[in-house]
Design a protein around this motif. Structure first.
Motif, PDB file in Angstrom:
ATOM      1  N   LEU A  78     -17.128 -21.085  41.614  1.00 37.75           N
ATOM      2  CA  LEU A  78     -16.996 -22.516  41.875  1.00 37.75           C
ATOM      3  C   LEU A  78     -18.351 -23.214  41.951  1.00 37.75           C
ATOM      4  O   LEU A  78     -18.517 -24.308  41.403  1.00 37.75           O
ATOM      5  CB  LEU A  78     -16.198 -22.751  43.160  1.00 37.75           C
ATOM      6  N   VAL A  79     -19.319 -22.589  42.593  1.00 38.72           N
ATOM      7  CA  VAL A  79     -20.656 -23.189  42.655  1.00 38.72           C
ATOM      8  C   VAL A  79     -21.238 -23.315  41.250  1.00 38.72           C
ATOM      9  O   VAL A  79     -21.811 -24.352  40.888  1.00 38.72           O
ATOM     10  CB  VAL A  79     -21.599 -22.376  43.571  1.00 38.72           C
ATOM     11  N   SER A  80     -21.068 -22.302  40.443  1.00 39.21           N
ATOM     12  CA  SER A  80     -21.574 -22.339  39.076  1.00 39.21           C
ATOM     13  C   SER A  80     -20.943 -23.475  38.280  1.00 39.21           C
ATOM     14  O   SER A  80     -21.643 -24.291  37.661  1.00 39.21           O
ATOM     15  CB  SER A  80     -21.298 -21.000  38.388  1.00 39.21           C
ATOM     16  N   MET A  81     -19.618 -23.530  38.296  1.00 36.60           N
ATOM     17  CA  MET A  81     -18.932 -24.529  37.475  1.00 36.60           C
ATOM     18  C   MET A  81     -19.068 -25.942  38.030  1.00 36.60           C
ATOM     19  O   MET A  81     -19.343 -26.894  37.280  1.00 36.60           O
ATOM     20  CB  MET A  81     -17.450 -24.149  37.322  1.00 36.60           C
ATOM     21  N   ILE A 101     -17.866 -28.470  27.488  1.00 35.28           N
ATOM     22  CA  ILE A 101     -18.123 -27.416  28.482  1.00 35.28           C
ATOM     23  C   ILE A 101     -17.837 -27.937  29.883  1.00 35.28           C
ATOM     24  O   ILE A 101     -17.223 -27.254  30.704  1.00 35.28           O
ATOM     25  CB  ILE A 101     -19.576 -26.908  28.360  1.00 35.28           C
ATOM     26  N   MET A 102     -18.244 -29.177  30.158  1.00 34.32           N
ATOM     27  CA  MET A 102     -17.992 -29.769  31.468  1.00 34.32           C
ATOM     28  C   MET A 102     -16.493 -29.883  31.732  1.00 34.32           C
ATOM     29  O   MET A 102     -16.028 -29.586  32.835  1.00 34.32           O
ATOM     30  CB  MET A 102     -18.659 -31.153  31.549  1.00 34.32           C
ATOM     31  N   LEU A 103     -15.727 -30.283  30.726  1.00 39.11           N
ATOM     32  CA  LEU A 103     -14.273 -30.407  30.900  1.00 39.11           C
ATOM     33  C   LEU A 103     -13.620 -29.047  31.150  1.00 39.11           C
ATOM     34  O   LEU A 103     -12.708 -28.926  31.975  1.00 39.11           O
ATOM     35  CB  LEU A 103     -13.649 -31.107  29.694  1.00 39.11           C
ATOM     36  N   VAL A 104     -14.082 -28.018  30.451  1.00 41.17           N
ATOM     37  CA  VAL A 104     -13.573 -26.659  30.685  1.00 41.17           C
ATOM     38  C   VAL A 104     -13.917 -26.226  32.107  1.00 41.17           C
ATOM     39  O   VAL A 104     -13.066 -25.686  32.833  1.00 41.17           O
ATOM     40  CB  VAL A 104     -14.138 -25.663  29.647  1.00 41.17           C
ATOM     41  N   ASP A 105     -15.155 -26.470  32.531  1.00 46.31           N
ATOM     42  CA  ASP A 105     -15.561 -26.107  33.892  1.00 46.31           C
ATOM     43  C   ASP A 105     -14.742 -26.863  34.940  1.00 46.31           C
ATOM     44  O   ASP A 105     -14.370 -26.302  35.969  1.00 46.31           O
ATOM     45  CB  ASP A 105     -17.050 -26.372  34.104  1.00 46.31           C
ATOM     46  N   MET A 106     -14.466 -28.124  34.674  1.00 44.38           N
ATOM     47  CA  MET A 106     -13.690 -28.920  35.614  1.00 44.38           C
ATOM     48  C   MET A 106     -12.270 -28.358  35.740  1.00 44.38           C
ATOM     49  O   MET A 106     -11.761 -28.165  36.855  1.00 44.38           O
ATOM     50  CB  MET A 106     -13.644 -30.380  35.157  1.00 44.38           C
TER      51      MET A 106
END
Length: 127
Positions: A78-81, A101-106
């Motif tokens: 969670l900290v990473s993403m 990438i941001m949307l995948v992480d979200m």
């Protein structure tokens, strides 16, 4: 609920392991991130970043398979993403590759957080 949580943890680990391959394929970094790798300094930073993602991914996958260290693996992921999502939102002017990438992480963060809360709450009641 444990199997769902472990599956999400495993998938989030795989999401982190995908960029790890870029540490060994530096010619693919520019296309993967939609950035220009303008020299050895930038290549070093991006390849090292890939190795760090490999470490995070390995922790998450290992935890999902061994049924251990759930809290450590979840918080690490969670900290990473979420740090990437936060930085993306605050920097601005970011390209479409990094936006994906941001949307995948979200999405992955949301799935991991929700399943972790339900599983860990239930596990806490069982003890």
């Amino acid at each position: 609920m444990q199997s769902l949580f472990r599956s999400v943890l495993f998938l989030c680990g795989l999401i982190h392991l995908l960029p790890f391959a870029l540490a060994f394929m530096p010619d693919r970094i520019a296309s993967a991130y939609g950035v220009e790798v303008s020299g050895s300094d930038m290549a070093l930073l991006l390849r090292h970043r890939a190795v760090l993602f490999g470490i995070v991914g390995a922790i998450m996958v290992h935890s999902s398979l061994t049924r251990s260290n759930y809290l450590l693996a979840t918080l690490t992921g969670l900290v990473s993403m979420l740090s990437f999502v936060w930085l993306f939102m605050h920097i601005g002017g970011i390209n479409d590759s990094l936006r994906r990438i941001m949307l995948v992480d979200m999405a992955a963060s949301l799935a991991l957080a929700v399943t972790a809360v339900f599983f860990l709450r239930k596990a806490g009641r069982a003890n």
